[in-house]
Design a protein around this motif. Structure first.
Motif, PDB file in Angstrom:
ATOM      1  N   UNK A 246       0.807  -1.214   0.000  1.00  0.00           N
ATOM      2  CA  UNK A 246       0.000   0.000   0.000  1.00  0.00           C
ATOM      3  C   UNK A 246       0.845   1.271   0.000  1.00  0.00           C
ATOM      4  N   UNK A 247       1.936   1.260   0.772  1.00  0.00           N
ATOM      5  CA  UNK A 247       2.741   2.483   0.910  1.00  0.00           C
ATOM      6  C   UNK A 247       3.968   2.490   0.011  1.00  0.00           C
ATOM      7  N   UNK A 248       4.109   1.454  -0.819  1.00  0.00           N
ATOM      8  CA  UNK A 248       5.249   1.346  -1.739  1.00  0.00           C
ATOM      9  C   UNK A 248       6.574   1.515  -0.981  1.00  0.00           C
ATOM     10  N   UNK A 249       6.698   0.701   0.046  1.00  0.00           N
ATOM     11  CA  UNK A 249       7.888   0.736   0.904  1.00  0.00           C
ATOM     12  C   UNK A 249       9.124   0.380   0.088  1.00  0.00           C
ATOM     13  N   UNK A 250      10.178   1.167   0.257  1.00  0.00           N
ATOM     14  CA  UNK A 250      11.437   0.895  -0.446  1.00  0.00           C
ATOM     15  C   UNK A 250      12.474   0.226   0.446  1.00  0.00           C
ATOM     16  N   UNK A 251      12.390   0.478   1.756  1.00  0.00           N
ATOM     17  CA  UNK A 251      13.426  -0.014   2.661  1.00  0.00           C
ATOM     18  C   UNK A 251      12.822  -0.327   4.024  1.00  0.00           C
ATOM     19  N   UNK A 252      13.437  -1.293   4.708  1.00  0.00           N
ATOM     20  CA  UNK A 252      12.998  -1.612   6.064  1.00  0.00           C
ATOM     21  C   UNK A 252      14.088  -2.375   6.789  1.00  0.00           C
ATOM     22  N   UNK A 253      13.873  -2.602   8.076  1.00  0.00           N
ATOM     23  CA  UNK A 253      14.754  -3.443   8.890  1.00  0.00           C
ATOM     24  C   UNK A 253      13.910  -4.519   9.543  1.00  0.00           C
ATOM     25  N   UNK A 254      14.370  -5.765   9.424  1.00  0.00           N
ATOM     26  CA  UNK A 254      13.698  -6.893  10.064  1.00  0.00           C
ATOM     27  C   UNK A 254      14.732  -7.736  10.781  1.00  0.00           C
ATOM     28  N   UNK A 255      14.395  -8.215  11.965  1.00  0.00           N
ATOM     29  CA  UNK A 255      15.311  -9.115  12.663  1.00  0.00           C
ATOM     30  C   UNK A 255      15.140 -10.509  12.071  1.00  0.00           C
ATOM     31  N   UNK A 256      16.135 -11.385  12.235  1.00  0.00           N
ATOM     32  CA  UNK A 256      16.071 -12.715  11.600  1.00  0.00           C
ATOM     33  C   UNK A 256      14.809 -13.505  11.897  1.00  0.00           C
ATOM     34  N   UNK A 257      14.265 -13.412  13.117  1.00  0.00           N
ATOM     35  CA  UNK A 257      13.042 -14.153  13.415  1.00  0.00           C
ATOM     36  C   UNK A 257      11.871 -13.658  12.568  1.00  0.00           C
ATOM     37  N   UNK A 258      11.832 -12.366  12.286  1.00  0.00           N
ATOM     38  CA  UNK A 258      10.774 -11.824  11.431  1.00  0.00           C
ATOM     39  C   UNK A 258      10.934 -12.326   9.997  1.00  0.00           C
ATOM     40  N   UNK A 259      12.169 -12.327   9.505  1.00  0.00           N
ATOM     41  CA  UNK A 259      12.425 -12.818   8.153  1.00  0.00           C
ATOM     42  C   UNK A 259      12.034 -14.287   8.055  1.00  0.00           C
ATOM     43  N   UNK A 260      12.349 -15.065   9.080  1.00  0.00           N
ATOM     44  CA  UNK A 260      11.981 -16.479   9.090  1.00  0.00           C
ATOM     45  C   UNK A 260      10.466 -16.650   9.031  1.00  0.00           C
ATOM     46  N   UNK A 261       9.741 -15.813   9.767  1.00  0.00           N
ATOM     47  CA  UNK A 261       8.273 -15.885   9.743  1.00  0.00           C
ATOM     48  C   UNK A 261       7.726 -15.539   8.354  1.00  0.00           C
ATOM     49  N   UNK A 262       8.321 -14.555   7.696  1.00  0.00           N
ATOM     50  CA  UNK A 262       7.908 -14.204   6.341  1.00  0.00           C
ATOM     51  C   UNK A 262       8.117 -15.366   5.375  1.00  0.00           C
ATOM     52  N   UNK A 263       9.294 -15.975   5.478  1.00  0.00           N
ATOM     53  CA  UNK A 263       9.664 -17.036   4.546  1.00  0.00           C
ATOM     54  C   UNK A 263       8.741 -18.245   4.642  1.00  0.00           C
ATOM     55  N   UNK A 264       8.220 -18.494   5.833  1.00  0.00           N
ATOM     56  CA  UNK A 264       7.437 -19.705   6.036  1.00  0.00           C
ATOM     57  C   UNK A 264       5.937 -19.441   6.091  1.00  0.00           C
ATOM     58  N   UNK A 265       5.547 -18.259   5.592  1.00  0.00           N
ATOM     59  CA  UNK A 265       4.125 -17.952   5.470  1.00  0.00           C
ATOM     60  C   UNK A 265       3.754 -17.989   3.988  1.00  0.00           C
TER      61      UNK A 265
END
Length: 521
Positions: A246-265
């Protein structure tokens, strides 16, 4: 080098550009500056004096962003509280810092009222939530509406800006004192390294908890760069993916646990992340298997590792996306934490404080204007952490001939098995590459034969199976046999984590070391 300068500059040079977005609310830089100046005025009108401490216990919001700068605008010291801590832990921080005011949102209203009862010095409790304000609390928006803006307090660069409590995986909480200069220098280094502000229409998404220096540093760097900030209350896969689209995000910071949750959803497969140019990851180690999977599933995103700690405000080094490759002239650096950032001098030292040669493992030590002023009310711990001008990070690592820092473990998480040093992060990296592994934590457990034995705790993926023997044999393809796990435990429940997303290894170890003393050969 005063914290509020960036807000003033943006209000002057891009007054009508959008500064922040939260729950559909958008504010321009000029509107943001006005609100900050009014809330600073409101706090001073309540009788809160420069140098006194005001805390916040809240999920992320645009009001959290305003709190950062309003505190500094009023000459008041900010104290962000850990949203994962218990009432007793946060009460300790409030009492230790002598906090006189507390901001609290809807999620933590009950704890906020409990903290107010437990801490006699708290004179004012301000509600910053979206729901109706309880009758005994002050309403944030009313305070702003009924106040006139004031000019910024004439702070000096070495004045205290905030006290940031840290502990989590490493012991009893300590209040890290950071000055205007500490945070300004670290934020400028971060912004210059990332170069995110140079993109057309840059949008930074804040998804990590804003009490933590990883997320707050990204806020402050983005403000210096004049970037639009879009803020999500707390990390959820759907919330983050919707925000990116929605906001056309260009950049962000995620900790490894968040990235892991993204990958497995499954939602990631159909999500529109086409605007996203970079993901900064940090705050805890990234297993190599997770990183490689992320690079495969999000090939258009540049991954950047940021390494640091609260005591460094928080930046030490960055590994840029061009080094996240397995082939070519930049290959071989993906396991590193990158090179020291601007304004940072890093050195690997032995236990005598002597500089070690390239390739030798020792403690990572840092000098620079970003190094904390010290620990609040803890002169002895300050003296044992900052020695001869060097901040001792407690992290073990080495530096290669190109100046890249390679982390091997927390000094306290190192496992000594049969007289050999085994770094848990290295073992975790090997285990994480197994196709059945979703998440892994490696700890040392008691062993009559070896003193400590390497033990892996694994959470498996739902659609792939494996055995203890499979994991151990797999690891021996990547690391020496003495480093490979001697035992593997499978769990279904999530690992205990800190507010920053770090696995609490001390909690995982407790069950094995109960009623035992360390017996290291």
């Amino acid at each position: 080098m005063i914290f509020t300068q960036a807000i003033q500059r943006n209000a002057q040079t891009q007054p009508n550009d959008i500064a922040s977005k939260f729950l559909g609310r958008e504010k321009t830089w000029l509107e943001l500056e006005t609100r900050i100046a009014k809330f600073a005025s409101a706090m001073r009108n309540l009788g809160i004096e420069p140098g006194q401490r005001v805390a916040i216990l809240s999920l992320n919001s645009d009001r959290y962003l305003e709190y950062y700068y309003a505190a500094a605008w009023a000459g008041i010291i900010m104290v962000p509280l850990n949203v994962r801590w218990s009432l007793k832990e946060n009460a300790y921080a409030l009492q230790d810092a002598g906090v006189v005011g507390l901001l609290v949102d809807d999620m933590f209203l009950e704890m906020g009222l409990g903290l107010q009862d437990a801490c006699e010095e708290i004179q004012h409790c301000i509600h910053i939530g979206e729901k109706d304000t309880p009758k005994d609390l002050l309403n944030y928006e009313n305070l702003i509406d009924n106040s006139e803006p004031i000019t910024p307090f004439p702070s000096k660069e070495d004045d205290l800006l905030g006290i940031f409590y840290t502990g989590g995986t490493t012991g009893f909480p300590k209040g890290v004192m950071l000055t205007h200069k500490n945070i300004w220098v670290s934020s400028m280094s971060f912004m210059t390294d990332l170069q995110a502000y140079t993109r057309p229409d840059p949008v930074m998404m804040i998804a990590g908890p804003m009490f933590h220096l990883a997320a707050s540093a990204l806020c402050w760097s983005s403000v210096i760069g004049g970037m639009k900030l879009t803020i999500v209350p707390a990390f959820t896969v759907d919330g983050v993916l919707n925000c990116i689209k929605e906001d056309k995000v260009t950049d962000t910071l995620l900790v490894p646990t968040m990235i892991s949750m993204l990958l497995h959803d499954p939602a990631l497969e159909s999500a529109d992340v086409s605007s996203l140019k970079s993901i900064v990851y940090g705050a805890s180690p990234m297993p190599e298997g997770t990183l490689l999977e992320a690079m495969e599933k999000m090939p258009s995103v540049g991954f950047i590792q940021a390494y640091g700690q609260t005591e460094l405000a928080p930046l030490c080094s960055l590994l840029h996306s061009k080094y996240h490759v397995m082939e070519g002239e930049n290959a071989g650096k993906i396991r590193s934490a990158g090179r020291p950032s601007y304004c940072v001098t890093a050195q690997i030292q032995n236990d005598k404080g002597e500089k070690l040669a390239n390739g030798e493992v020792g403690e990572i030590c840092v000098q620079g204007a970003n190094v904390m002023k010290g620990y609040w009310n803890k002169p002895e711990q300050t003296a044992s952490t900052i020695i001869d001008g060097w901040l001792h990070t407690g992290d073990a690592g080495y530096m290669d001939e190109d100046g890249f820092i390679f982390l091997v473990d927390r000094v306290k998480d190192m496992i000594i098995s049969g007289g050999e040093n085994v770094f848990s992060a290295e073992v975790e990296s090997a285990v994480s590459k197994h196709p059945a592994v979703h998440e892994v934590a490696v700890v040392g457990i008691p062993s009559e034969e070896w003193g400590e034995a390497v033990h892996a705790i694994v959470r498996k993926k739902a659609d792939v199976d494996c055995t203890e023997k499979d994991i151990i044999a797999f690891c021996r393809e990547y690391i020496a046999s003495y480093k490979a796990p001697r035992s593997v435990e499978f769990r279904e429940e999530p690992f205990p984590i800190t507010g920053a997303g770090k696995v609490q290894k001390n909690t995982l170890r407790e069950a094995y070391w109960k009623d035992k003393e360390r017996n290291i050969n």
